[in-house]
Design a protein around this motif. Sequence first.
Motif, mmCIF file in Angstrom:
data_model
loop_
_atom_site.group_PDB
_atom_site.id
_atom_site.type_symbol
_atom_site.label_atom_id
_atom_site.label_comp_id
_atom_site.label_asym_id
_atom_site.label_seq_id
_atom_site.Cartn_x
_atom_site.Cartn_y
_atom_site.Cartn_z
ATOM 1 N N ASP A 100 105.588 46.752 77.794
ATOM 2 C CA ASP A 100 104.211 46.636 76.521
ATOM 3 C C ASP A 100 102.870 46.050 77.781
ATOM 4 O O ASP A 100 101.740 45.721 76.565
ATOM 5 N N TYR A 101 102.337 45.692 79.040
ATOM 6 C CA TYR A 101 101.423 44.145 78.840
ATOM 7 C C TYR A 101 99.797 45.055 78.940
ATOM 8 O O TYR A 101 98.970 44.906 78.482
ATOM 9 N N ASN A 147 93.247 47.267 77.496
ATOM 10 C CA ASN A 147 93.575 46.146 77.822
ATOM 11 C C ASN A 147 94.872 45.643 77.662
ATOM 12 O O ASN A 147 95.909 46.820 78.051
ATOM 13 N N ALA A 148 95.424 44.232 77.831
ATOM 14 C CA ALA A 148 95.872 44.024 77.806
ATOM 15 C C ALA A 148 96.534 42.809 77.420
ATOM 16 O O ALA A 148 95.497 42.015 76.671
ATOM 17 N N LYS A 149 97.651 42.547 77.333
ATOM 18 C CA LYS A 149 98.359 41.786 75.912
ATOM 19 C C LYS A 149 99.908 40.829 76.951
ATOM 20 O O LYS A 149 100.014 40.896 77.830
ATOM 21 N N GLY A 150 100.120 40.122 76.178
ATOM 22 C CA GLY A 150 101.012 39.440 76.112
ATOM 23 C C GLY A 150 100.785 38.034 76.807
ATOM 24 O O GLY A 150 98.848 36.810 76.390
ATOM 25 N N GLU A 151 101.384 36.822 77.389
ATOM 26 C CA GLU A 151 101.603 35.997 77.412
ATOM 27 C C GLU A 151 100.067 35.691 78.826
ATOM 28 O O GLU A 151 100.138 36.495 80.234
ATOM 29 N N PRO A 204 92.406 43.999 83.039
ATOM 30 C CA PRO A 204 91.887 43.163 82.509
ATOM 31 C C PRO A 204 93.201 42.558 82.107
ATOM 32 O O PRO A 204 94.546 42.492 82.773
ATOM 33 N N ARG A 205 92.861 40.790 81.891
ATOM 34 C CA ARG A 205 93.897 39.768 81.779
ATOM 35 C C ARG A 205 94.041 39.823 80.260
ATOM 36 O O ARG A 205 93.983 40.248 79.058
ATOM 37 N N PRO A 206 95.735 38.983 79.458
ATOM 38 C CA PRO A 206 95.610 38.974 78.639
ATOM 39 C C PRO A 206 94.767 38.536 77.767
ATOM 40 O O PRO A 206 94.058 37.630 78.056
ATOM 41 N N GLY A 207 94.141 39.377 76.552
ATOM 42 C CA GLY A 207 93.543 39.589 75.793
ATOM 43 C C GLY A 207 92.347 40.532 75.898
ATOM 44 O O GLY A 207 91.375 40.421 75.651
ATOM 45 N N GLU A 208 91.892 41.055 76.865
ATOM 46 C CA GLU A 208 91.076 40.971 77.897
ATOM 47 C C GLU A 208 90.749 42.980 77.504
ATOM 48 O O GLU A 208 92.209 43.661 78.006
ATOM 49 N N THR A 209 89.634 43.778 77.441
ATOM 50 C CA THR A 209 89.362 45.157 77.361
ATOM 51 C C THR A 209 88.175 45.678 78.767
ATOM 52 O O THR A 209 87.836 45.070 78.612
#
Length: 172
Positions: free
Chosen positions: A50-51, A74-78, A125-130
């Motif tokens: 689910d990244y 967007n990217a999610k995760g650590e 995108p990195r985690p938290g970015e869209t």
Amino acid sequence: MENKRGVSSAVASIVLVLLTLIAAGIIAQFVVPFVKNGLSQSSECINYKDYFDFDNTFGYNCRNQNGNYTFSVNAKGESDLDLKINGLVLSFYGDEKQRSETIKKNQSIGIISMLNVSESKVKIPRPGETHSYIFSPEVDEVYSEVQVNPIIIVDSGERVCESTNKIEVRKC
């Protein structure tokens, strides 16, 4: 009467047990590495399932009157998961066509470009970015669904993981 000499049942049993152990050892030399490699490859993508996700908050994820598709990913995760991300694959599905486009880190802009950004490289995108993108296919190419798959770096090179998200394309 003839004097028949045969192998006793105890010796025959021992020989059969030894043959079975030797056969098991030979089979194990092939099976154990195969299973070990298969398990490590099957678990490489678990953290990336689910990244990536499509973001609807900007009103994109649609096809405009010019035939261009705009969408936000967007990217999610650590944040440490970002170290293995090398790009993403966008797969477009229509009634009669299917097309996949690969976006890799620091790739020059091609058929997919960044929306409202005047940079020469496409960003992932990195985690938290869209990030929002524009896909400009041929005029006659109409797609009804888009899915996104992460590309991760593995020991053997790269691997495209399973789809993390799929959306239906609407008209803008």
